[in-house]
Design a protein around this motif. Sequence first.
Motif, PDB file in Angstrom:
ATOM      1  N   PHE A 137     -40.791  10.764  -3.351  1.00  0.00           N
ATOM      2  CA  PHE A 137     -39.523  10.867  -4.062  1.00  0.00           C
ATOM      3  C   PHE A 137     -38.408  11.547  -3.273  1.00  0.00           C
ATOM      4  O   PHE A 137     -37.314  11.721  -3.784  1.00  0.00           O
ATOM      5  N   ILE A 138     -38.723  11.962  -2.040  1.00  0.00           N
ATOM      6  CA  ILE A 138     -37.650  12.524  -1.201  1.00  0.00           C
ATOM      7  C   ILE A 138     -37.776  11.990   0.222  1.00  0.00           C
ATOM      8  O   ILE A 138     -38.855  11.574   0.656  1.00  0.00           O
ATOM      9  N   LEU A 139     -36.662  12.034   0.928  1.00  0.00           N
ATOM     10  CA  LEU A 139     -36.708  11.712   2.350  1.00  0.00           C
ATOM     11  C   LEU A 139     -37.185  12.959   3.105  1.00  0.00           C
ATOM     12  O   LEU A 139     -36.667  14.052   2.857  1.00  0.00           O
ATOM     13  N   PRO A 140     -38.182  12.797   3.984  1.00  0.00           N
ATOM     14  CA  PRO A 140     -38.621  13.975   4.748  1.00  0.00           C
ATOM     15  C   PRO A 140     -37.569  14.317   5.811  1.00  0.00           C
ATOM     16  O   PRO A 140     -37.581  13.789   6.916  1.00  0.00           O
ATOM     17  N   GLY A 141     -36.659  15.188   5.454  1.00  0.00           N
ATOM     18  CA  GLY A 141     -35.512  15.472   6.313  1.00  0.00           C
ATOM     19  C   GLY A 141     -35.897  16.236   7.571  1.00  0.00           C
ATOM     20  O   GLY A 141     -36.688  17.183   7.522  1.00  0.00           O
ATOM     21  N   VAL A 142     -35.319  15.840   8.673  1.00  0.00           N
ATOM     22  CA  VAL A 142     -35.563  16.512   9.948  1.00  0.00           C
ATOM     23  C   VAL A 142     -34.925  17.911   9.910  1.00  0.00           C
ATOM     24  O   VAL A 142     -35.509  18.890  10.378  1.00  0.00           O
ATOM     25  N   SER A 161     -28.938  14.098   1.276  1.00  0.00           N
ATOM     26  CA  SER A 161     -29.271  15.416   1.832  1.00  0.00           C
ATOM     27  C   SER A 161     -30.527  15.957   1.166  1.00  0.00           C
ATOM     28  O   SER A 161     -30.900  15.498   0.080  1.00  0.00           O
ATOM     29  N   ASN A 162     -31.175  16.906   1.803  1.00  0.00           N
ATOM     30  CA  ASN A 162     -32.263  17.653   1.150  1.00  0.00           C
ATOM     31  C   ASN A 162     -31.673  18.912   0.518  1.00  0.00           C
ATOM     32  O   ASN A 162     -30.505  19.215   0.722  1.00  0.00           O
ATOM     33  N   ILE A 163     -32.512  19.587  -0.257  1.00  0.00           N
ATOM     34  CA  ILE A 163     -32.000  20.755  -0.988  1.00  0.00           C
ATOM     35  C   ILE A 163     -32.903  21.976  -0.808  1.00  0.00           C
ATOM     36  O   ILE A 163     -34.126  21.837  -0.681  1.00  0.00           O
ATOM     37  N   PHE A 164     -32.281  23.144  -0.757  1.00  0.00           N
ATOM     38  CA  PHE A 164     -32.970  24.435  -0.814  1.00  0.00           C
ATOM     39  C   PHE A 164     -32.330  25.236  -1.943  1.00  0.00           C
ATOM     40  O   PHE A 164     -31.108  25.184  -2.098  1.00  0.00           O
ATOM     41  N   VAL A 165     -33.150  25.957  -2.699  1.00  0.00           N
ATOM     42  CA  VAL A 165     -32.592  26.898  -3.681  1.00  0.00           C
ATOM     43  C   VAL A 165     -33.179  28.272  -3.376  1.00  0.00           C
ATOM     44  O   VAL A 165     -34.327  28.382  -2.933  1.00  0.00           O
ATOM     45  N   ILE A 166     -32.392  29.290  -3.598  1.00  0.00           N
ATOM     46  CA  ILE A 166     -32.903  30.658  -3.417  1.00  0.00           C
ATOM     47  C   ILE A 166     -33.154  31.258  -4.801  1.00  0.00           C
ATOM     48  O   ILE A 166     -32.232  31.400  -5.606  1.00  0.00           O
ATOM     49  N   VAL A 167     -34.417  31.527  -5.059  1.00  0.00           N
ATOM     50  CA  VAL A 167     -34.805  32.154  -6.325  1.00  0.00           C
ATOM     51  C   VAL A 167     -35.644  33.387  -5.968  1.00  0.00           C
ATOM     52  O   VAL A 167     -36.595  33.271  -5.180  1.00  0.00           O
ATOM     53  N   ASP A 168     -35.299  34.535  -6.522  1.00  0.00           N
ATOM     54  CA  ASP A 168     -35.983  35.798  -6.195  1.00  0.00           C
ATOM     55  C   ASP A 168     -36.063  36.008  -4.684  1.00  0.00           C
ATOM     56  O   ASP A 168     -37.121  36.368  -4.147  1.00  0.00           O
ATOM     57  N   ASN A 169     -34.986  35.727  -4.012  1.00  0.00           N
ATOM     58  CA  ASN A 169     -34.861  35.911  -2.551  1.00  0.00           C
ATOM     59  C   ASN A 169     -35.741  35.001  -1.703  1.00  0.00           C
ATOM     60  O   ASN A 169     -35.850  35.211  -0.496  1.00  0.00           O
ATOM     61  N   VAL A 170     -36.386  34.019  -2.314  1.00  0.00           N
ATOM     62  CA  VAL A 170     -37.206  33.074  -1.541  1.00  0.00           C
ATOM     63  C   VAL A 170     -36.487  31.724  -1.507  1.00  0.00           C
ATOM     64  O   VAL A 170     -36.048  31.227  -2.544  1.00  0.00           O
ATOM     65  N   ALA A 171     -36.375  31.146  -0.299  1.00  0.00           N
ATOM     66  CA  ALA A 171     -35.782  29.808  -0.167  1.00  0.00           C
ATOM     67  C   ALA A 171     -36.864  28.782  -0.494  1.00  0.00           C
ATOM     68  O   ALA A 171     -37.931  28.784   0.124  1.00  0.00           O
ATOM     69  N   ILE A 172     -36.584  27.937  -1.462  1.00  0.00           N
ATOM     70  CA  ILE A 172     -37.583  26.943  -1.900  1.00  0.00           C
ATOM     71  C   ILE A 172     -37.018  25.548  -1.698  1.00  0.00           C
ATOM     72  O   ILE A 172     -35.852  25.278  -2.027  1.00  0.00           O
ATOM     73  N   THR A 173     -37.850  24.660  -1.162  1.00  0.00           N
ATOM     74  CA  THR A 173     -37.471  23.247  -1.022  1.00  0.00           C
ATOM     75  C   THR A 173     -38.633  22.404  -1.544  1.00  0.00           C
ATOM     76  O   THR A 173     -39.802  22.797  -1.401  1.00  0.00           O
TER      77      THR A 173
END
Length: 280
Positions: free
Chosen positions: A196-201, A178-190
């Motif tokens: 080094f990652i699969l370019p996820g659809v 899977s790919n990952i998103f994190v929310i830091v200071d209300n911004v979704a970051i990927t």
Amino acid sequence: MIVYLNGKFLPLEKAKISVLDRGFIFADGVYEVIPAYDGKLFRLTEHLQRLENSLNSIKLSNPLTEAQWIEILETLIAKNSGTNQSVYLQITRGPAKRNHNFPEQVIPTVFVMSEELKSSPPTNGMKAITCNDTRWQNCDIKSIALLANILLRNQAVEIGATEAILIRDGYVMEGAASNIFVIVDNVAITPPKSKFILPGVTRDLILEAMQAAKLPCKEADIPVAQLEIATEIWITSSTKEIIPIIELDGRKIGTGKPGVVWSQVWEIYQNYKQQLFFND
Ligand code: PDD
């Protein structure tokens, strides 16, 4: 289950390949997983483009045209049950005497199967652990060589978690599948696309959908320390869509429940799926 193998549609039990197939001997092949909702393939162009990129990376030419792929995929969905399905396709370099060198005459093996995709109700979230990313340096290829991924996933499962979040040189990359998103200071970051990652659809679609909805999001490197301050963490894939991680390495993320940004984006994602039906 009806599957497609090298030009024929046949029952799964009848589908046979040579034990010398380079997919079996060397994991010399690539794959795609494409969801189909109500018989309609979702983000097909993007999946076929990524397939083309993977094939180019392993120096194998696509044995089928886009029109042939569409015909096969649509026929297979019609032949199998399930309103929503998950289509798996795999191309290997085909059968040849075992030798690391590419064989001179390549007759690729093309295999496609489709299974029911259970619709995803809003989820309670999942647990994950962090692991050192032990994979190779070509994670952008959707290779069938997944031994590192399955060992990492298994580490998570062994301790009662669902996904392994992979860390390379102090940075968060993606999940084992899977790919990952994190929310830091209300911004979704990927993380940005790289080797080094699969370019996820699904990842791309979420960025596109969030931008259209004017929700703050960006592609940026994620130092592992940001996992400690993230108020939400999501993993994304074609079959799992968007799943909130509510516990990481035994520590609660945010309130320990799916976050508010996640539920907004989940709604938007479901609307995108609906648009499939209006665009006919
Ligand atoms: N896996 N990263 C990895 C390593 C993956 O294996 C996957 C998907 C993704 C998400 O990509 P997408 O959004 O295009 O599905 C990211 C599939 C579903 C699988 O192997 O079953």
